[in-house]
Design an enzyme around this catalytic site. Structure first.
Site, PDB file in Angstrom:
ATOM      1  N   ARG A 185       0.825  -1.215   0.000  1.00 27.49           N
ATOM      2  CA  ARG A 185       0.000   0.000   0.000  1.00 27.49           C
ATOM      3  C   ARG A 185       0.853   1.257   0.000  1.00 27.49           C
ATOM      4  O   ARG A 185       0.377   2.333  -0.312  1.00 27.49           O
ATOM      5  CB  ARG A 185      -0.945  -0.017   1.203  1.00 27.49           C
ATOM      6  CG  ARG A 185      -1.977  -1.112   1.045  1.00 27.49           C
ATOM      7  CD  ARG A 185      -3.030  -1.051   2.091  1.00 27.49           C
ATOM      8  NE  ARG A 185      -3.795   0.181   1.998  1.00 27.49           N
ATOM      9  CZ  ARG A 185      -4.706   0.538   2.891  1.00 27.49           C
ATOM     10  NH1 ARG A 185      -4.940  -0.229   3.935  1.00 27.49           N
ATOM     11  NH2 ARG A 185      -5.364   1.666   2.752  1.00 27.49           N
ATOM     12  N   LYS A 237      -6.539 -29.478   4.698  1.00 30.35           N
ATOM     13  CA  LYS A 237      -6.075 -30.523   5.613  1.00 30.35           C
ATOM     14  C   LYS A 237      -6.236 -31.890   4.945  1.00 30.35           C
ATOM     15  O   LYS A 237      -7.314 -32.203   4.441  1.00 30.35           O
ATOM     16  CB  LYS A 237      -6.871 -30.498   6.928  1.00 30.35           C
ATOM     17  CG  LYS A 237      -6.694 -29.213   7.729  1.00 30.35           C
ATOM     18  CD  LYS A 237      -7.561 -29.265   8.997  1.00 30.35           C
ATOM     19  CE  LYS A 237      -7.698 -27.911   9.668  1.00 30.35           C
ATOM     20  NZ  LYS A 237      -6.630 -27.526  10.553  1.00 30.35           N
ATOM     21  N   HIS A 296     -15.875 -23.746   8.459  1.00 33.12           N
ATOM     22  CA  HIS A 296     -15.133 -24.976   8.758  1.00 33.12           C
ATOM     23  C   HIS A 296     -16.039 -26.154   9.130  1.00 33.12           C
ATOM     24  O   HIS A 296     -15.910 -27.249   8.594  1.00 33.12           O
ATOM     25  CB  HIS A 296     -14.144 -24.728   9.888  1.00 33.12           C
ATOM     26  CG  HIS A 296     -13.224 -23.566   9.650  1.00 33.12           C
ATOM     27  ND1 HIS A 296     -12.775 -23.216   8.404  1.00 33.12           N
ATOM     28  CD2 HIS A 296     -12.668 -22.670  10.506  1.00 33.12           C
ATOM     29  CE1 HIS A 296     -11.982 -22.158   8.502  1.00 33.12           C
ATOM     30  NE2 HIS A 296     -11.906 -21.805   9.761  1.00 33.12           N
ATOM     31  N   LYS A 319      -7.385 -29.606  22.324  1.00 29.46           N
ATOM     32  CA  LYS A 319      -7.522 -29.341  20.898  1.00 29.46           C
ATOM     33  C   LYS A 319      -8.051 -30.647  20.303  1.00 29.46           C
ATOM     34  O   LYS A 319      -7.415 -31.705  20.430  1.00 29.46           O
ATOM     35  CB  LYS A 319      -6.148 -28.997  20.325  1.00 29.46           C
ATOM     36  CG  LYS A 319      -6.071 -28.974  18.816  1.00 29.46           C
ATOM     37  CD  LYS A 319      -6.506 -27.645  18.256  1.00 29.46           C
ATOM     38  CE  LYS A 319      -6.396 -27.613  16.739  1.00 29.46           C
ATOM     39  NZ  LYS A 319      -7.241 -26.599  16.133  1.00 29.46           N
TER      40      LYS A 319
HETATM   41  C1  BG6 Z   1      -9.838 -19.787  11.871  1.00 36.13           C
HETATM   42  C2  BG6 Z   1     -10.545 -19.038  12.965  1.00 36.13           C
HETATM   43  O1  BG6 Z   1     -10.557 -19.701  10.674  1.00 36.13           O
HETATM   44  O2  BG6 Z   1      -9.714 -21.160  12.243  1.00 36.13           O
HETATM   45  C3  BG6 Z   1      -9.774 -19.173  14.256  1.00 36.13           C
HETATM   46  O3  BG6 Z   1     -10.666 -17.669  12.602  1.00 36.13           O
HETATM   47  C4  BG6 Z   1      -9.544 -20.621  14.607  1.00 36.13           C
HETATM   48  O4  BG6 Z   1     -10.473 -18.528  15.324  1.00 36.13           O
HETATM   49  C5  BG6 Z   1      -8.946 -21.379  13.415  1.00 36.13           C
HETATM   50  O5  BG6 Z   1      -8.655 -20.676  15.701  1.00 36.13           O
HETATM   51  C6  BG6 Z   1      -8.937 -22.873  13.703  1.00 36.13           C
HETATM   52  O6  BG6 Z   1      -8.199 -23.523  12.725  1.00 36.13           O
HETATM   53  P1  BG6 Z   1      -7.507 -24.918  13.021  1.00 36.13           P
HETATM   54  O7  BG6 Z   1      -6.925 -25.310  11.713  1.00 36.13           O
HETATM   55  O8  BG6 Z   1      -6.472 -24.652  14.080  1.00 36.13           O
HETATM   56  O9  BG6 Z   1      -8.577 -25.834  13.517  1.00 36.13           O
END
Ligand code: BG6
Length: 514
Positions: free
Chosen positions: A63, A203, A261, A366
């Protein structure tokens, strides 16, 4: 993600080297986080794998004015910091051989004439006329940048000069804005030129859902309401909101994760078999199933959902402060950091099979997985066995961190009497395949270059996704603080989410035994 030897885009790959056609890779936002952390390291990994075009130039759009050699040094620095593999200077030299920077800002439309002249010069000197425009910029910039590209004619395809536009989620923030964005972009380019990235489709484990379902004969006959009791999709994170307060407080867990997602996972699990493995067929089936999600009334949406917000605790081994005390978050915020929904799909395969979805920040672990729970066997033969022990017939697709597939079934415990217990059979990717560490963007970027849209979201799917979540957004907005559940960071989310299942006589699947 083309299947060996069967690519629908084979004319865009050199069959011997599998290299894409020559192209100029134009990155808007080249000095930003996305470009540095993911795009550049992914390009490096592709270069290492010999999967970049023979003739390949990176044009970084900034920019403010920046010398090409400054950009060059900047990219080198980001690679040193974010590369997923040991960097080989020879590969980097070749990759950055043709990096140039150019200043263009939609606030100064004439700068796009400069960009056009720059690309024409590259075209004349190197013969490379195909251009990919990667918009690694905040969503508010998608439209103004695309409009300027369109105005100067850079989005018009000619024989031997394709034009592609790559954008990343969020594709709108609700149904209305998603429709507007699609409408604005489709005035400038054709759908086949747009690559809407959802990084979940990068993935391996997510791509494998298609192969698992459709390259094996044994799943399809039982993949329906006759055999499946319900489906659970869990995406839990230990990460808290951290420094993303201002983005997150305007977004929330539902918008951030579900229509994109989680719905990608749902679509792959629930779609009908496509008749061909090409972008049109696969994306059409995904769009169909998303459009078949029953649109709930706001009252139904309230009944079939739970939203929660975390308070202080320990998640991921780290102390987490109250969401409301996070920098840039409204101290009275009612934005959810956890969402659980119960959805149904109105079609012949899935009628009557609930899909339970949940996602949250600052949770125990996770864990990203799809768990398919099969119907119970009739118990009459095993009346004396505890029912709970018999109830764990799950087929689990582990996306992260467990990458693989687990089958839970009942078996006889060795011994003279018939005692039954649940056991697990596991396939783990890492036991079979050794993949070099990657960013998750390599396949996506490669597919953009070979012109394969299979892993990218089409406008209809994006809108179908927003349509299904819109009643939840509306109902939650009206409810405000009412019904916002609280959970401690480091837990499995609010107990109300367990209640959502319990009232249907079900429960969330416990994590795998390791
Ligand atoms: C992103 C979100 O799209 O996906 C984040 O904005 C989230 O908040 C992330 O943490 C999760 O991605 P992954 O691949 O770690 O499950």
């Amino acid at each position: 993600m083309n299947i060996e030897g069967r690519s629908m885009v084979a004319d865009q790959i050199d069959p011997k080297t599998r290299k894409p056609e020559p192209c100029v890779f134009v990155i808007f936002g080249v000095t930003g986080d996305l470009a540095h952390r993911l795009v550049i390291p992914a390009l490096y990994n592709l270069a290492e794998g010999g999967l970049l075009p023979e003739k390949f130039c990176v044009v970084g759009v900034t920019r403010t004015e920046m010398q090409s050699k400054t950009l060059h040094a900047d990219l080198q620095k980001s690679l040193d910091q974010f590369a997923t593999r040991k960097v080989n200077p020879e590969i980097t030299r070749k990759l950055f051989d043709c990096v140039t920077s150019i200043h263009a800002d939609p606030g100064d439309p004439s700068s796009f004439d400069g960009l056009k002249a720059h690309l024409e010069k590259i075209g004349t000197s190197s013969g490379v006329k195909n251009c990919l425009f990667y918009l690694a910029v905040p969503p508010a910039a998608f439209k103004p940048i695309s409009e300027q590209l369109g105005r100067v004619g850079l989005l018009t395809e000619q024989p031997g000069a394709w034009r592609r536009l790559v954008i990343e989620k969020p594709f709108g923030t609700d149904l209305k804005s998603a429709r507007e964005l699609n409408h604005d972009l489709l005035k400038l380019v054709d759908e086949h030129q747009i690559y809407r990235i959802d990084h979940y489709l990068g993935k391996e484990t997510v791509q494998n859902i298609l192969v698992l379902r459709f390259a094996n004969g044994m799943f399809e006959p039982i993949w329906n309401r006759n055999h499946i009791d319900h489906v659970q999709i869990t995406v839990s994170e230990t990460l808290d909101v951290g420094r993303r307060g201002s983005f997150y407080d305007a977004t929330g867990a539902l918008r951030d994760m579900v229509p994109n997602h989680l719905f990608q996972l749902l679509a792959l699990v629930a779609m009908e078999p496509p008749s061909r493995f090409d972008a049109h067929s696969v994306r059409s089936e995904k769009g169909e199933v998303l459009a078949a999600i029953q649109i709930q009334t706001e009252a139904e949406a309230l009944k079939n959902s739970v939203r929660g917000q975390y308070v202080d605790g320990i998640a991921g081994g780290k102390e987490v402060i109250d969401y409301r005390k996070t920098p840039d978050v409204d101290p009275n915020s009612v934005v959810e950091t956890f969402a659980a929904l119960k959805l149904t799909i109105d079609n012949w395969r899935w009628a009557g099979v609930p899909f339970y979805l949940r996602t949250g920040k600052a949770m125990t672990s996770k864990r990203t997985e799809v768990a398919i729970r099969f119907k119970r066997a009739p118990f009459s033969m095993f009346r004396t066995t505890e029912v709970e022990r018999l109830s764990r017939n799950y087929f689990v697709i582990g996306i992260e961190p467990t990458e693989g597939v687990t089958l839970q079934f009942n078996t006889k415990v060795p011994g003279p009497s018939v005692t039954i217990d649940g056991v697990e059979m596991k396939f783990k990717y890492k036991d079979y395949f050794k993949a070099a560490p990657s960013t998750g963007y390599e396949t996506l970027i490669y597919d953009c270059m070979i012109g394969d849209n299979i892993l990218f979201q089409r406008a209809d799917s994006v809108e179908a996704g927003w349509q299904a979540v819109q009643p939840f957004l509306d109902a939650w907005k009206k409810a405000g603080a009412n019904g916002l559940a609280i959970y401690r960071a480091g837990t499995n989310g609010p107990t109300e989410a367990d209640e959502l299942m319990r009232r249907d006589g079900r429960s969330w699947r416990a994590p795998d035994r390791e």
